[in-house]
Write an enzyme that holds these catalytic residues in place. Structure first.
Site, PDB file in Angstrom:
ATOM      1  N   ARG A 105      -1.941 -14.943   3.350  1.00  0.00           N
ATOM      2  CA  ARG A 105      -2.817 -14.328   4.368  1.00  0.00           C
ATOM      3  C   ARG A 105      -2.248 -14.578   5.775  1.00  0.00           C
ATOM      4  O   ARG A 105      -2.276 -13.683   6.627  1.00  0.00           O
ATOM      5  CB  ARG A 105      -4.248 -14.899   4.295  1.00  0.00           C
TER       6      ARG A 105
ATOM      7  N   PHE B 156     -15.739   4.272   7.392  1.00  0.00           N
ATOM      8  CA  PHE B 156     -14.317   4.571   7.188  1.00  0.00           C
ATOM      9  C   PHE B 156     -13.905   4.566   5.716  1.00  0.00           C
ATOM     10  O   PHE B 156     -12.755   4.854   5.394  1.00  0.00           O
ATOM     11  CB  PHE B 156     -13.441   3.591   7.982  1.00  0.00           C
TER      12      PHE B 156
ATOM     13  N   LYS C 163       0.815  -1.216   0.000  1.00  0.00           N
ATOM     14  CA  LYS C 163       0.000   0.000   0.000  1.00  0.00           C
ATOM     15  C   LYS C 163       0.851   1.270   0.000  1.00  0.00           C
ATOM     16  O   LYS C 163       2.030   1.239   0.384  1.00  0.00           O
ATOM     17  CB  LYS C 163      -0.936  -0.027   1.219  1.00  0.00           C
TER      18      LYS C 163
ATOM     19  N   GLU D 265      -8.972 -10.635  -8.533  1.00  0.00           N
ATOM     20  CA  GLU D 265      -8.085  -9.514  -8.194  1.00  0.00           C
ATOM     21  C   GLU D 265      -6.835  -9.486  -9.076  1.00  0.00           C
ATOM     22  O   GLU D 265      -6.362  -8.410  -9.453  1.00  0.00           O
ATOM     23  CB  GLU D 265      -7.714  -9.579  -6.707  1.00  0.00           C
TER      24      GLU D 265
ATOM     25  N   TYR E 261     -12.618  -2.398  -3.356  1.00  0.00           N
ATOM     26  CA  TYR E 261     -13.183  -2.349  -2.005  1.00  0.00           C
ATOM     27  C   TYR E 261     -14.710  -2.214  -2.041  1.00  0.00           C
ATOM     28  O   TYR E 261     -15.299  -1.576  -1.156  1.00  0.00           O
ATOM     29  CB  TYR E 261     -12.531  -1.223  -1.201  1.00  0.00           C
TER      30      TYR E 261
ATOM     31  N   ASN F  58      -2.419  -0.459   7.054  1.00  0.00           N
ATOM     32  CA  ASN F  58      -1.858  -1.753   7.467  1.00  0.00           C
ATOM     33  C   ASN F  58      -0.934  -2.385   6.415  1.00  0.00           C
ATOM     34  O   ASN F  58      -0.829  -3.599   6.305  1.00  0.00           O
ATOM     35  CB  ASN F  58      -2.983  -2.705   7.893  1.00  0.00           C
TER      36      ASN F  58
ATOM     37  N   ARG G 120       1.965  -7.349   9.057  1.00  0.00           N
ATOM     38  CA  ARG G 120       1.260  -6.265   9.767  1.00  0.00           C
ATOM     39  C   ARG G 120       1.718  -6.202  11.224  1.00  0.00           C
ATOM     40  O   ARG G 120       1.886  -5.116  11.780  1.00  0.00           O
ATOM     41  CB  ARG G 120      -0.254  -6.479   9.662  1.00  0.00           C
TER      42      ARG G 120
ATOM     43  N   HIS H 198      -2.262  -5.408   1.219  1.00  0.00           N
ATOM     44  CA  HIS H 198      -3.505  -6.124   0.924  1.00  0.00           C
ATOM     45  C   HIS H 198      -3.119  -7.510   0.435  1.00  0.00           C
ATOM     46  O   HIS H 198      -2.123  -7.656  -0.276  1.00  0.00           O
ATOM     47  CB  HIS H 198      -4.297  -5.421  -0.192  1.00  0.00           C
TER      48      HIS H 198
END
Ligand code: IDP
Ligand code: MG
Length: 157
Positions: A85, A57, A9, A126, A49, A112, A102, A115
């Site tokens: 993950r 948020f 990110k 994705e 998203y 964080n 993270r 992704h």
């Protein structure tokens, strides 16, 4: 072999930890099948998203994803989706276990740092969202037989 998508990110790019994050995956034995730097458009954020657009948020999340460019990577390996993950840790970085990305690199539930696709089905969607087929590479690995056992090679490759 199974593939998954990770996004490093904008907050990770700003903080100069892109290399540290990629190194984690490389050391684990996950292979890069594709990698690019891009700026997330309004359309990409809304699509990626979509499950969160109604959340309070969301405007903050959108701004954080557009604060700078990001790095998209397609990683490959046996059970890559689940393995990545686990390496990334839970959404709220303060609760993410030490040793996870993270858990080691972030104090935030929003900023964080990475992704990662959450299912094999979503990973396919994705990967196609961020990469054209021509941007993904199949190449022979010189070390696969030292990374996986014979039975695993039969099962996953
Ligand atoms: P994930 O990234 O662990 O899969 P998701 O629920 O898919 O988590 O949420 C996507 C992203 O939205 C998170 O990585 C985080 O940046 C942000 N986010 C999720 N929940 C919250 C929250 O409660 N507050 C602020 N940001 C959040
Ligand atoms: Mg998610």
């Amino acid at each position: 072999m199974e593939r998954t998508l990770i996004l490093i990110k904008p907050n990770a790019l700003q903080r100069g930890i892109v290399g540290d994050i990629i190194t984690r995956f490389e050391r684990k034995g996950l292979r890069l099948a594709g990698m690019k730097m891009l700026f997330m458009t309004d359309e990409l954020v809304a699509e990626h998203y979509a499950h969160l657009v109604e959340r309070p948020f969301f405007p903050y999340l959108k701004a954080s994803m557009q604060a700078a460019p990001l790095i998209a990577c397609c990683l490959e390996g046996a059970e890559a989706v689940e393995t990545v993950r686990l390496m990334v840790g839970v959404t709220n970085s303060r609760k993410a276990l030490p040793g996870t990305i993270r858990g080691d690199f972030s104090m935030s539930g929003e900023q964080n740092v990475v992704h990662a696709s959450d299912s094999v089905e979503n990973a396919l969607v994705e990967i196609n969202r961020f990469f054209n087929p021509a941007e993904l590479y199949d190449y022979e690995s010189a070390v696969t037989r030292f990374e996986y056992g014979g039975e695993e090679s039969q099962k996953y490759m």
